[in-house]
Enzyme design. Structure first.
Site, PDB file in Angstrom:
ATOM      1  N   ILE A 142       0.829  -1.196   0.000  1.00  6.75           N
ATOM      2  CA  ILE A 142       0.000   0.000   0.000  1.00  6.75           C
ATOM      3  C   ILE A 142       0.864   1.246   0.000  1.00  6.75           C
ATOM      4  O   ILE A 142       1.877   1.320   0.701  1.00  6.75           O
ATOM      5  CB  ILE A 142      -0.942  -0.024   1.235  1.00  6.75           C
ATOM      6  CG1 ILE A 142      -1.921  -1.190   1.050  1.00  6.75           C
ATOM      7  CG2 ILE A 142      -1.703   1.282   1.392  1.00  6.75           C
ATOM      8  CD1 ILE A 142      -2.493  -1.742   2.277  1.00  6.75           C
ATOM      9  N   LYS A 143       0.435   2.188  -0.831  1.00  3.22           N
ATOM     10  CA  LYS A 143       1.125   3.486  -0.823  1.00  3.22           C
ATOM     11  C   LYS A 143       0.299   4.459  -0.006  1.00  3.22           C
ATOM     12  O   LYS A 143      -0.909   4.601  -0.208  1.00  3.22           O
ATOM     13  CB  LYS A 143       1.287   4.007  -2.246  1.00  3.22           C
ATOM     14  CG  LYS A 143       1.834   5.424  -2.279  1.00  3.22           C
ATOM     15  CD  LYS A 143       2.592   5.731  -3.537  1.00  3.22           C
ATOM     16  CE  LYS A 143       1.703   6.075  -4.678  1.00  3.22           C
ATOM     17  NZ  LYS A 143       2.466   6.686  -5.778  1.00  3.22           N
TER      18      LYS A 143
END
Ligand code: 5RP
Length: 293
Positions: free
Chosen positions: A202-203
């Site tokens: 996840i960014k």
């Protein structure tokens, strides 16, 4: 012909050494298949467990923003210093020669622009084309709390399900709508939802208060976006604090390609991410490289 007359019986079965049952160096990914782990292993350096992704996908909704007017002139010289390239299929085919063998994380959502509602995205790449391009991962935005929250989550779910058929991981990018508070509560919610639907990493964004808790409550790796352009030392400080508090690296764009010296900056960022170099020393390195160029 098989040498059937020279079959040696096994001798060392390592009976005193239990087999490794954890299986993988990246958080939360031990129970996936070989191909998916191999792709994650190309994104995240197996020695450090971290990555420097160079993000230059901004044109998909922003057009030719500063530093991305000519990707062939501005980004190509940076590719050798990046661990991963993150871009759209249009720019990849048009401006990145296939002789560049860096892993590619493919921007797979789109259909919006800065002139419209950002959260109104669709899946913009078919899985077959992602495979054709040799993508190491697919990426799409989740816009938690935004007008098209449900649609953006559905996009990511669909990418995960199609990618899983072929061992291609999905990166969920926490997109922040215009009215969202950028705090630990919001990013904790957004990253956790993204992980619960099955995103492989996840960014998110670094925040001064509570980032460590956001990382701790997210069962898969988090990388940080750079966000708007900061002075170089501040960007290096942000990267340092993020990895020091558990981020598995950066997916950085503007703070690299809009830097006064992007080649020097990406190397300084790499030093911070992979070696936990102190920001002041990395900034010195940036200045030395800059004055030598
Ligand atoms: C655009 C993106 C970008 O890849 C992301 O924002 C990283 O770039 P920057 O460091 O410039 O913020 O996801 O939607």
């Amino acid at each position: 012909m098989a040498d059937l007359d020279d079959i040696k019986d096994g001798k060392d079965f390592g009976l005193d050494k239990p087999a490794d049952r954890q299986g993988f160096y990246l958080k939360g990914l031990a129970h996936y298949d070989w191909g998916l782990k191999n792709r994650m292993g190309r994104i995240f350096n197996p020695k450090t467990g971290r990555t420097v992704m160079l993000a230059f996908d901004h044109g998909y909704f922003q057009g030719p923003t500063t530093g991305l007017e000519r990707v062939d002139l501005t980004i190509l010289p940076l590719a050798e210093y990046a661990d991963v390239l993150m871009c759209t299929r249009g720019v990849l085919r048009a401006q990145i020669p296939p002789t560049v063998t860096k892993p590619v994380v493919l921007r797979c959502s789109g259909g919006n622009s800065i002139l419209s509602e950002l959260s109104n995205e669709t899946i913009a790449v078919d899985i077959e084309d992602a495979i054709r391009l040799g993508a190491c991962a697919m990426a799409a935005q989740v816009y938690i709390g935004a007008e098209y929250e449900h649609k953006s989550i559905t996009n990511v779910i669909k990418l995960i399900d199609t990618g899983m058929r072929y061992g291609i991981p999905t990166l969920a990018v926490t997109g922040v709508g215009k009215d969202m508070a950028r705090d630990a509560r919001y990013f904790g919610l957004a990253t956790r939802i993204a992980a619960e639907i099955g995103s492989h990493y996840i960014k998110s964004y670094f925040i001064e208060d509570g980032f460590e808790k956001v990382v701790a409550a997210c069962p898969v790796p988090i990388v940080i976006a750079g966000g708007k352009k900061l002075p170089e030392l501040e960007a290096l400080e942000m990267a340092y604090k993020a990895v020091d508090q558990g981020a598995a690296g950066v997916d950085m764009g503007r703070n690299i390609f809009q830097s006064d010296d992007p080649v020097a900056m990406i190397q300084a960022v790499g030093k911070v991410v992979h070696e936990l170099e102190k920001p002041e020393k990395a900034f010195q390195m940036y200045n030395d490289l800059k004055s030598a160029s």
